[in-house]
Design an enzyme around this catalytic site. Structure first.
Site, PDB file in Angstrom:
ATOM      1  N   ALA A   1      -2.251  13.682  -9.604  1.00  0.00           N
ATOM      2  CA  ALA A   1      -1.880  12.366  -9.081  1.00  0.00           C
ATOM      3  C   ALA A   1      -2.551  11.267  -9.905  1.00  0.00           C
ATOM      4  CB  ALA A   1      -2.283  12.261  -7.615  1.00  0.00           C
TER       5      ALA A   1
ATOM      6  N   TYR B   1       0.844  -1.181   0.000  1.00  0.00           N
ATOM      7  CA  TYR B   1       0.000   0.000   0.000  1.00  0.00           C
ATOM      8  C   TYR B   1       0.887   1.241   0.000  1.00  0.00           C
ATOM      9  CZ  TYR B   1      -3.482   3.451   1.317  1.00  0.00           C
ATOM     10  OH  TYR B   1      -4.297   4.551   1.322  1.00  0.00           O
TER      11      TYR B   1
ATOM     12  N   ALA C   1       6.335  20.972  -4.744  1.00  0.00           N
ATOM     13  CA  ALA C   1       5.743  21.573  -5.930  1.00  0.00           C
ATOM     14  C   ALA C   1       6.764  22.115  -6.947  1.00  0.00           C
ATOM     15  CB  ALA C   1       4.751  22.653  -5.520  1.00  0.00           C
ATOM     16  N   PRO C   2       7.782  22.856  -6.515  1.00  0.00           N
ATOM     17  CA  PRO C   2       8.669  23.413  -7.536  1.00  0.00           C
ATOM     18  C   PRO C   2       9.451  22.355  -8.307  1.00  0.00           C
ATOM     19  CG  PRO C   2       9.021  24.466  -5.392  1.00  0.00           C
ATOM     20  CD  PRO C   2       8.148  23.283  -5.159  1.00  0.00           C
ATOM     21  N   TYR C   3       9.431  21.128  -7.839  1.00  0.00           N
ATOM     22  CA  TYR C   3      10.276  20.105  -8.447  1.00  0.00           C
ATOM     23  C   TYR C   3       9.464  19.065  -9.230  1.00  0.00           C
ATOM     24  CZ  TYR C   3      13.526  22.223  -5.166  1.00  0.00           C
ATOM     25  OH  TYR C   3      14.285  23.120  -4.483  1.00  0.00           O
TER      26      TYR C   3
ATOM     27  N   HIS D   1      -4.768   5.307  -2.434  1.00  0.00           N
ATOM     28  CA  HIS D   1      -5.940   6.156  -2.549  1.00  0.00           C
ATOM     29  C   HIS D   1      -5.556   7.536  -3.035  1.00  0.00           C
ATOM     30  CE1 HIS D   1      -7.597   3.071   0.203  1.00  0.00           C
ATOM     31  NE2 HIS D   1      -8.728   3.326  -0.464  1.00  0.00           N
TER      32      HIS D   1
ATOM     33  N   LYS E   1      -0.576   6.980 -15.857  1.00  0.00           N
ATOM     34  CA  LYS E   1       0.584   6.904 -16.749  1.00  0.00           C
ATOM     35  C   LYS E   1       1.460   5.702 -16.395  1.00  0.00           C
ATOM     36  CE  LYS E   1       3.826   8.904 -19.480  1.00  0.00           C
ATOM     37  NZ  LYS E   1       4.585  10.140 -19.539  1.00  0.00           N
TER      38      LYS E   1
ATOM     39  N   LEU F   1       9.520  16.682 -13.427  1.00  0.00           N
ATOM     40  CA  LEU F   1      10.922  16.486 -13.829  1.00  0.00           C
ATOM     41  C   LEU F   1      11.288  15.002 -13.798  1.00  0.00           C
ATOM     42  CD1 LEU F   1      12.532  19.398 -11.772  1.00  0.00           C
ATOM     43  CD2 LEU F   1      12.220  19.315 -14.251  1.00  0.00           C
TER      44      LEU F   1
ATOM     45  N   GLY G   1       8.954  11.986  -9.377  1.00  0.00           N
ATOM     46  CA  GLY G   1       7.886  11.099  -8.904  1.00  0.00           C
ATOM     47  C   GLY G   1       7.998   9.738  -9.569  1.00  0.00           C
TER      48      GLY G   1
ATOM     49  N   TYR H   1      -0.523   8.344 -11.840  1.00  0.00           N
ATOM     50  CA  TYR H   1      -0.617   6.897 -11.605  1.00  0.00           C
ATOM     51  C   TYR H   1      -1.113   6.162 -12.843  1.00  0.00           C
ATOM     52  CZ  TYR H   1       0.498   7.430  -6.680  1.00  0.00           C
ATOM     53  OH  TYR H   1       1.151   7.679  -5.514  1.00  0.00           O
TER      54      TYR H   1
HETATM   55  C1  LIG Z   1       1.780  13.091  -8.217  1.00  0.00           C
HETATM   56  C2  LIG Z   1       3.242  13.564  -8.077  1.00  0.00           C
HETATM   57  C3  LIG Z   1       3.967  12.696  -7.093  1.00  0.00           C
HETATM   58  C4  LIG Z   1       3.958  13.485  -9.437  1.00  0.00           C
HETATM   59  O1  LIG Z   1       5.287  13.796  -9.260  1.00  0.00           O
HETATM   60  P1  LIG Z   1       6.198  14.318 -10.477  1.00  0.00           P
HETATM   61  O2  LIG Z   1       7.607  14.264 -10.027  1.00  0.00           O
HETATM   62  O3  LIG Z   1       5.718  15.615 -10.925  1.00  0.00           O
HETATM   63  O4  LIG Z   1       5.941  13.238 -11.575  1.00  0.00           O
HETATM   64  P2  LIG Z   1       6.764  12.970 -12.917  1.00  0.00           P
HETATM   65  O5  LIG Z   1       7.506  14.179 -13.302  1.00  0.00           O
HETATM   66  O6  LIG Z   1       7.526  11.742 -12.759  1.00  0.00           O
HETATM   67  O7  LIG Z   1       5.554  12.757 -13.936  1.00  0.00           O
HETATM   68  C5  LIG Z   1       5.397  11.594 -14.667  1.00  0.00           C
HETATM   69  C6  LIG Z   1       4.173  11.707 -15.525  1.00  0.00           C
HETATM   70  O8  LIG Z   1       2.982  11.806 -14.749  1.00  0.00           O
HETATM   71  C7  LIG Z   1       2.029  12.644 -15.410  1.00  0.00           C
HETATM   72  N1  LIG Z   1       1.735  13.840 -14.637  1.00  0.00           N
HETATM   73  C8  LIG Z   1       2.349  14.238 -13.544  1.00  0.00           C
HETATM   74  N2  LIG Z   1       1.832  15.391 -13.107  1.00  0.00           N
HETATM   75  C9  LIG Z   1       0.849  15.717 -13.949  1.00  0.00           C
HETATM   76  C10 LIG Z   1      -0.056  16.812 -14.037  1.00  0.00           C
HETATM   77  N3  LIG Z   1      -0.036  17.815 -13.130  1.00  0.00           N
HETATM   78  N4  LIG Z   1      -0.928  16.838 -15.045  1.00  0.00           N
HETATM   79  C11 LIG Z   1      -0.943  15.880 -15.979  1.00  0.00           C
HETATM   80  N5  LIG Z   1      -0.109  14.827 -15.951  1.00  0.00           N
HETATM   81  C12 LIG Z   1       0.788  14.741 -14.957  1.00  0.00           C
HETATM   82  C13 LIG Z   1       2.676  13.056 -16.723  1.00  0.00           C
HETATM   83  O9  LIG Z   1       2.318  12.128 -17.684  1.00  0.00           O
HETATM   84  C14 LIG Z   1       4.132  12.945 -16.400  1.00  0.00           C
HETATM   85  O10 LIG Z   1       4.958  12.767 -17.542  1.00  0.00           O
HETATM   86  P3  LIG Z   1       5.441  14.021 -18.381  1.00  0.00           P
HETATM   87  O11 LIG Z   1       5.946  15.020 -17.433  1.00  0.00           O
HETATM   88  O12 LIG Z   1       6.469  13.508 -19.265  1.00  0.00           O
HETATM   89  O13 LIG Z   1       4.216  14.548 -19.099  1.00  0.00           O
HETATM   90  C15 LIG Z   1       3.284  15.053  -7.626  1.00  0.00           C
HETATM   91  O14 LIG Z   1       2.431  15.780  -8.435  1.00  0.00           O
HETATM   92  C16 LIG Z   1       2.877  15.290  -6.182  1.00  0.00           C
HETATM   93  O15 LIG Z   1       3.692  15.186  -5.317  1.00  0.00           O
HETATM   94  N6  LIG Z   1       1.629  15.654  -5.896  1.00  0.00           N
HETATM   95  C17 LIG Z   1       1.181  15.933  -4.548  1.00  0.00           C
HETATM   96  C18 LIG Z   1       1.170  14.713  -3.669  1.00  0.00           C
HETATM   97  C19 LIG Z   1       0.125  13.710  -4.100  1.00  0.00           C
HETATM   98  O16 LIG Z   1      -0.964  14.058  -4.428  1.00  0.00           O
HETATM   99  N7  LIG Z   1       0.542  12.446  -4.157  1.00  0.00           N
HETATM  100  C20 LIG Z   1      -0.337  11.364  -4.582  1.00  0.00           C
HETATM  101  C21 LIG Z   1      -1.047  10.694  -3.475  1.00  0.00           C
HETATM  102  S1  LIG Z   1      -0.094   9.437  -2.755  1.00  0.00           S
END
Ligand SMILES: CC(C)(COP(=O)(O)OP(=O)(O)OC[C@H]1O[C@@H](n2cnc3c(N)ncnc32)[C@H](O)[C@@H]1OP(=O)(O)O)[C@@H](O)C(=O)NCCC(=O)NCCS
Lengths: 833, 182
Positions: B144, B94, B102-104, B136, B150, B107, B110, B148
Site C-alpha cells: 500500500a 479521507y 488479492a488475485p486481481y 492511514h 507511486k 493490474l 487500484g 500511494y
Molecule cells: C494497495 C492496493 C489497493 C493496490 O492495488 P493494485 O490494483 O494492485 O494497484 P495497481 O495495480 O494499480 O498498482 C499501481 C502501482 O502501485 C505499486 N504497487 C502496487 N502494489 C505493489 C506491491 N505489492 N509492491 C510494490 N509496488 C506496488 C506499483 O508501482 C504499481 O505499478 P506497477 O504494477 O506498474 O508496478 C492493493 O494492494 C490492496 O488492495 N491492498 C490491500 C488493501 C490495503 O492495504 N489498502 C490500503 C489501505 S487503504
C-alpha cells in the site's frame, strides 16, 4: 320476446341494452320494475338472474334464471341467459347444453350460434364447431371470420383437405375484391401454406410458397419453410443453399445447422469415422466464417468422439473459461449422457486447475497468462461437475475455494446452496443463497430462488417476508397478490413445506389455488376463439390451442395434483386428524399431540381474525384488494367427502396425463378406497402396462389381492378380475408372487430402495404377526447390509420414506435406521437428532 | 451474472494482461442494492469491522465511493469521507478504504480507483474545493505504501497506537495536497 304491454316491452329492450353496455345495476332495477307488474315474466326473471351473476351474487343468479325458465320453458332467451350464466362461471359443458336448448327453439339465432361455436371450440368439439360455423357462413357469406373458422375447424379435426377447399374458395372470392397486401392477408396465405404442408404434399406446398412470396411479410417464415420443403423433397443442393443463407442471417440457431447437416446427408446419430471427419471439417469452416457464433463452436462437441472430442473440447473450454461464462456447465452437462465425454471433460478441467495454480496458464507452456478469473471459473465448473456426480464433499471444497478467491460473485453462493441442498442440508443451503441475495438485492431471480430455499428449509415466515420484497407496495395482502400474479412455483413450494410441517389445511388451500390457476389458464383461451379468426393470427392460434391441450400435464400441475390427492386420501384414512407425525404413537401420545395442535389451531384462528380486523381497517384507508379470510385453510379439513375432492384433481390427470404412471397409482388409491374395484383394477392394469416393474405398483397389487380375497365382491366383478389375474400376478398365489419380487431384488446387481420399501409393506400386510413385522424389517435393512448394491440407490428422500415405513410398523428398529442414515448423509438435516 | 450496477460510470477500459489476454475493467456506483458487495469486499480486505453507519454514509458521498469490476466481476472498491475544515472554505478528503482482492492486484485496478477519486476531487464542479486527500496505512503494509507513493502521496506523520486493537498498532499518515490552503 314474450308478450308484454308496450311500456314494459320497451323497458325490456332497455334492460337488454343495459346488459350489452355492462350497466348491470341499472339493468337490475329495470328488471325489478317489470317484475313488479309481471312477477311471472320468465325472460325478465332470467335477465334479473343474469344481472345478479355479473354483480357477483351467484346463488341468486341461478335461482332467478331457473325460476324464469320454470315460467317460460320455451323461450330461447331464457335458455341463452342460462347459458351465459354458466359461461360466466366457466362451466362450459353446462353452458353448451343450454345453448343447444336455445337453438332448438330458435335455430337461426345468429348471436347464439356465434357464442355456441366458441363454446364448442373451447371444449374441442370440432365436429360440432364445423357444423355451427357452416351455418354461420350460410347466413353471412360476406363475413370473413366464419370462412376462416370453418377452415380452422376442418384443419383441427384432421381434415386438411377440406380445410384447404374452404380456403381456396374463399381466396378466389376475395381475389376479385383485390385488396392490397397487408398483414392479415400475409398471415392467411402462410396459414394456407401450413395446411398444405400438413397434407403432406410438399411439392404443392413449395409451389404455393413460391407463389405467395411477394405478398408475405414474414420473410423469415418463407425461408425456413422453403428450406424444409427442399429437404423433405430430397432436393439437397437447394436445401443446402437455403440453410446456408439462413445461417448467414442468424448463426446462433441450432435448427439451421441441423438442417444444413441433413442437407449434406450427415445427420445420423452415430456418425461413421469418415462422416465425422466431414462434419468436423464443415464446422471448422463455419467457425471461421462466423467467429462470433456460439453454436458453430458448440455443435462439434456433439459429433466428435475420442481424441478428436478431447481436442475440440479443450479449445472450447479454454475460450469459455477465459471469457467467464457462468452457464458453461449447464451447457456442457448435456454431453454427460456419454460417459466417455464426461470423463474427458473431467480430465481436461482437472489439468487446467493444476496448471492455473502453478503458472496462471491452462498448460505449462507458459505462452499465455490467463486472467485471474480463469481459475475461479474452473473451480466453479468443477464444483458443479462433482455435485452432478453426487460427490458433495469435493464439490463443497471447490466452491469454498472459489468463494475464498472472489467472495463477491453471486453465482458461487447460488451453487453452494444447490450443493448443500443436494446433500440434504436445507438450512445451510438457504443461508448460502441468502448470502447471494444480500450481494444483489435488486435481482428478482435471486430473491425468488432464495425464497424457494427458505421454503425448502421450512422457514415459511422468512420466505414470505422475502418474496414480498418484490411485490407491489399498495396491496393489502401481498401474499395473495402472488396468487393473482400466478406465481405457481411459490404456491407449490409453500404447499409442500406446509405438508412437511403437518399443516394439511394450509397445503390444501395452496393446491386448490394452483388448480384454479390452471383453470384460469384454460379459460384464458376463450376470448381468442373469436379474436384470432378475426385478426388472422392463425398460425399462433393453432399453436395456442395445442399448448392449452397439454396444460394439465405441466409438471407443476402434476406435482400439485398428486400431493393434493395424497392429502385427501389420508384425510379419508384418518378423519380424526392423525397426521404422519402420529405414525406409531400410542393413543395417549396422540391425544396429547392432538390437543396441542387444536390449541395451535385455535390460536391461529384467533390471530387470523385479528389480522383480518386490522387488515380491514387498513384496507379501507389505503390498500387495495381482498384479505384472506381463512389462511389456515380450515375449510378444506372439514370437507365431508375427501375422496370426491381427490377425484376432482384426478380427473384432469386422467384426461391429460394418463400415460404417467403416477396418475394410475393415485387413481388406484382413490378408487380402491371408494370400493370401486373395477376402476381400481383398470388403474392397476394401466400402470402395469406403463411400467410393470414399478415399486409402488407391487405394494398396490398386494393390497388389491388381499382385499379381493376378503371382501364380498359381486360375482360379475369377480369374473373380470379373474380374467386379468394372469397379466397382473402371472397367475401366481400371493406368497409366490411377493417371493419372486423380493428374490429379484436380492439377485439383481443394482438394488432399489423404493422396491425394498414396497416389498416390506407387502410382507407386513400379508402377515400382521410379530414374525411378519420382523420379515418386513429385515427386508428394509437390506439397504444397509449390501452397500455395493444399494449405496447408489439411496437418497435423502427415499431413506426418509423407509424410516417412515418402519415407524408405521411401530418398529423398534426405527432409530437404528435413522442412525445409519445419518452416517450415509452426514449433512442431511432430516436424520440429525 | 451480476450486471455491473445499472448506473455505471461510462469509463470502461479494455486493458491487456502481461501476455495478451484482454480484460475489461469498469467502475460502478454503490447503491443500496449492491452495497452488500462492498461489505463483503471490506470484510476480506480490511481487519476493521465497519459499523452499519459507515455504509449509510457511503451511500451519501456520491462519486467518492466506487466499486470496480474486472470482466463484470466486482473485485475492489474505494470509500472516502468528506471532512469540513473549521475556518476554511475548502474541505479535506479521507480515504477510509481502498482495496482490490488479492488475485486481481497489480493490474492497474487500484490505480483506476484512486485516479477516479483524484479526478473527482479536482473537478471544477466539486465544491467546496478539496485541499488535500489523506489516509492511514498500517506499519508493514509495504504494498500500500508503494502504491500511494507511486501516486504522489507522502508520509507526513507516524501515528503511534493508531490501531490499538491490532497487534501492529502504529500507522503512517499519508497525504497529497491538491490546493494550497490559504
Ligand atoms: C494497495 C492496493 C489497493 C493496490 O492495488 P493494485 O490494483 O494492485 O494497484 P495497481 O495495480 O494499480 O498498482 C499501481 C502501482 O502501485 C505499486 N504497487 C502496487 N502494489 C505493489 C506491491 N505489492 N509492491 C510494490 N509496488 C506496488 C506499483 O508501482 C504499481 O505499478 P506497477 O504494477 O506498474 O508496478 C492493493 O494492494 C490492496 O488492495 N491492498 C490491500 C488493501 C490495503 O492495504 N489498502 C490500503 C489501505 S487503504
Amino acid at each position: 320476446m314474450r308478450d308484454l304491454p308496450q311500456k314494459e316491452g320497451n323497458l325490456f329492450k332497455q334492460i337488454l341494452k343495459c346488459y350489452e353496455l355492462r350497466q348491470y345495476k341499472k339493468g337490475l332495477k329495470g328488471a325489478e320494475q317489470i317484475l313488479k307488474k309481471f312477477p311471472e315474466h320468465g325472460e325478465t326473471l332470467a335477465m334479473k338472474g343474469l344481472f345478479y351473476s355479473h354483480l357477483d351474487k351467484k346463488e341468486e343468479a341461478y335461482d332467478f334464471v331457473k325460476k324464469g325458465l320454470r315460467y317460460d320453458l320455451k323461450s330461447h332467451v331464457c335458455w341463452h341467459v342460462f347459458g351465459l350464466v354458466y359461461r360466466a362461471d366457466k362451466n362450459y359443458e353446462e353452458a353448451l347444453k343450454c345453448y343447444s336448448q336455445a337453438l332448438r327453439i330458435d335455430k337461426d339465432n345468429f348471436q347464439i350460434l356465434r357464442d355456441f361455436a366458441n363454446l364448442q371450440m373451447q371444449l374441442r368439439n370440432f365436429e360440432g364447431y364445423v357444423e355451427t360455423v357452416h351455418r354461420l357462413v350460410d347466413m353471412q357469406p360476406q363475413n370473413r371470420q366464419f370462412w376462416i373458422g370453418l377452415s380452422l375447424g376442418y384443419h383441427l379435426m384432421g381434415k386438411p383437405d377440406s380445410s384447404l377447399k374452404v380456403l381456396t374458395t374463399y381466396e378466389e372470392a376475395m381475389a376479385e375484391a383485390n385488396s392490397k397486401p397487408d398483414y392479415e392477408q400475409s398471415e392467411l396465405l402462410l396459414y394456407h401454406n401450413v395446411v398444405l404442408s400438413d397434407m403432406g404434399d410438399h411439392e404443392a406446398a413449395l409451389e404455393h410458397l413460391n407463389s405467395i412470396e411477394k405478398i408475405v411479410l414474414d420473410k423469415k417464415a418463407i425461408k425456413e419453410q422453403r428450406a424444409k420443403f427442399y429437404l423433405a423433397l430430397g432436393r439437397l443442393e437447394e436445401a443446402e443453399t437455403a440453410y446456408r443463407s439462413l445461417i448467414a442471417h442468424n448463426p446462433d440457431n441450432f435448427a439451421y445447422f441441423d438442417g444444413l447437416l441433413k442437407s449434406l446427408g450427415l445427420s445420423a446419430d452415430k456418425l461413421s469415422d469418415e462422416d465425422q471427419t466431414k462434419v468436423l471439417d464443415l464446422f471448422k469452416d463455419l467457425k471461421k466464417e462466423y467467429p462470433r457464433s456460439n453454436v458453430a463452436k458448440r455443435l462439434p462437441l456433439r459429433f466428435a468422439t475420442g481424441e478428436r472430442f478431447s481436442k475440440i473440447a479443450d479449445e472450447y473450454l479454454r475460450t469459455m473459461l477465459r471469457k467467464g461464462v457462468p452457464s458453461l456447465f449447464v451447457n456442457i452437462k448435456t454431453l454427460y449422457t456419454d460417459r466417455e465425454k464426461e470423463q474427458a471433460i473431467e480430465t481436461l478441467m482437472l489439468g487446467y486447475l493444476a496448471h492455473l495454480h502453478k503458472s496462471q496458464g491452462f498448460d505449462n507452456s507458459g505462452a499465455v497468462v490467463e486472467p485471474p478469473t480463469a481459475i475461479l471459473w474452473t473451480r466453479y465448473f468443477l464444483a458443479q461437475h462433482y455435485d452432478f456426480k453426487g460427490d458433495s464433499d469435493e464439490a463443497l471444497k471447490l466452491i469454498n475455494k472459489a468463494i475464498e478467491h472472489t467472495p463477491t460473485l453471486v453465482e458461487l453462493y447460488m451453487t453452494k446452496g444447490r450443493i448443500l441442498k443436494h446433500a440434504g442440508d436445507y438450512v445451510s443451503a438457504m443461508e448460502a443463497v441468502n448470502e447471494a441475495r444480500e450481494l444483489d438485492l435488486q435481482d428478482r431471480f435471486i430473491n425468488s430462488k432464495c425464497t424457494k430455499y427458505m421454503l425448502r428449509a421450512d422457514k415459511v415466515a422468512e420466505a414470505e417476508k422475502t418474496i414480498i420484497l418484490f411485490s407491489r407496495a399498495d396491496i393489502a395482502d401481498p401474499l395473495n397478490d402472488l396468487v393473482e400474479m400466478q406465481a405457481y412455483w411459490f404456491l407449490i413450494e409453500s404447499a409442500e413445506s406446509h405438508l412437511r410441517q403437518g399443516q394439511t389445511g394450509r397445503a390444501l388451500k395452496r393446491f386448490h389455488q394452483i388448480e384454479k390457476m390452471f383453470g384460469d389458464f384454460a379459460d384464458d383461451q376463450f376470448d381468442f376463439h373469436a379474436y384470432c379468426p378475426r385478426k388472422m393470427t392463425l398460425r399462433a392460434y393453432v399453436k395456442l390451442l395445442k399448448l392449452e391441450d397439454q396444460l394439465y400435464s405441466h409438471p407443476y400441475y402434476l406435482r400439485a395434483a398428486q400431493s393434493a390427492i395424497r392429502c385427501y386420501v389420508s384425510l379419508f384414512d384418518k378423519p380424526d386428524g392423525d397426521s404422519d407425525e402420529m405414525e406409531g404413537m400410542t393413543e395417549s401420545e396422540k391425544k396429547k399431540l392432538r390437543s396441542k395442535q387444536r390449541k395451535a389451531e385455535l390460536k391461529a384462528q384467533k390471530d387470523a381474525e385479528e389480522n383480518k380486523k386490522k387488515a380491514v381497517a387498513v384496507q379501507d384507508t389505503t390498500k387495495k384488494g381482498k384479505v384472506d379470510e381463512d389462511p389456515e385453510g380450515l375449510k378444506y379439513l372439514k370437507i365431508e367427502d375427501p375422496l370426491a375432492e381427490a377425484l376432482k384433481f384426478l380427473r384432469h390427470l386422467e384426461a391429460l396425463a394418463s400415460d404417467r404412471i403416477e396418475t394410475q397409482l393415485l387413481a388406484f388409491e382413490v378408487y380402491f378406497r371408494k370400493n370401486k374395484m373395477l376402476l381400481a383394477l383398470k388403474a392397476l392394469l394401466k400402470a402395469h402396462k406403463i411400467d410393470a416393474s414399478n415399486a409402488t405398483l407391487h405394494e398396490q397389487l398386494v393390497r388389491f389381492s388381499l382385499a379381493v380375497r376378503k371382501s364380498e365382491i359381486k360375482p360379475s366383478t369377480k369374473t373380470v378380475i379373474d380374467k386379468h389375474w394372469e397379466t397382473l400376478y402371472h397367475g401366481q398365489d400371493l406368497a409366490t408372487f411377493t417371493g419372486a419380487f423380493l428374490k429379484q431384488q436380492k439377485d439383481s446387481a443394482v438394488g432399489s430402495v423404493p422396491h425394498l420399501i414396497s416389498a416390506a409393506i407387502a410382507a407386513s400386510l400379508m402377515d400382521s404377526s410379530k414374525a411378519g413385522k420382523e420379515t418386513a424389517e429385515e427386508i428394509l435393512f437390506l439397504m444397509a447390509k449390501e452397500e455395493a448394491k444399494f449405496g447408489k440407490s439411496r437418497s435423502v428422500e427415499n431413506v426418509q420414506v423407509a424410516i417412515k415405513t418402519l415407524k408405521s410398523f411401530k418398529s423398534a428398529r426405527t432409530q437404528e435406521l435413522k442412525a445409519q442414515a445419518a452416517a450415509w448423509f452426514p449433512r442431511a438435516t432430516a436424520f440429525q437428532v | 451474472m451480476t450486471p455491473p450496477a445499472i448506473n455505471m460510470s461510462s469509463s470502461t477500459t479494455t486493458t491487456t494482461l502481461k501476455n495478451n489476454a484482454a480484460f475489461r475493467m469498469s467502475l460502478g456506483d454503490i447503491t443500496p442494492n449492491n452495497v452488500g458487495q462492498l461489505k463483503r469486499l471490506n470484510v476480506v480486505l480490511f481487519p476493521v469491522a465497519y459499523a452499519p453507519s459507515f455504509y449509510k454514509e457511503i451511500l451519501e458521498v456520491g462519486e467518492f465511493a466506487k466499486i470496480i469490476y474486472f470482466n463484470d466481476v466486482c473485485v475492489g472498491g474505494v470509500c472516502c469521507r468528506k471532512e469540513t475544515v473549521a475556518g476554511s472554505a475548502t474541505q479535506n478528503l479521507y480515504i477510509a478504504t481502498l482495496g482490490v482482492l488479492a488475485p486481481y492486484r497489480r493490474l492497474g485496478l487500484g490505480s483506476k480507483l484512486l485516479n477516479h477519486i483524484l479526478e473527482t476531487a479536482t473537478e471544477a464542479s466539486t465544491t467546496p474545493k478539496v485541499s488535500k486527500i489523506y489516509l492511514h496505512v498500517q506499519f508493514g503494509n509495504e504494498e500500500a505504501l508503494e502504491f500511494y507513493k507511486k501516486h504522489g502521496f507522502e508520509v507526513v506523520e507516524k501515528c503511534e497506537n493508531y490501531y490499538p486493537q491490532f497487534e501492529v498498532k502504529d500507522a503512517y499518515k499519508l497525504e497529497k495536497v491538491l490546493v494550497a490552503s490559504n
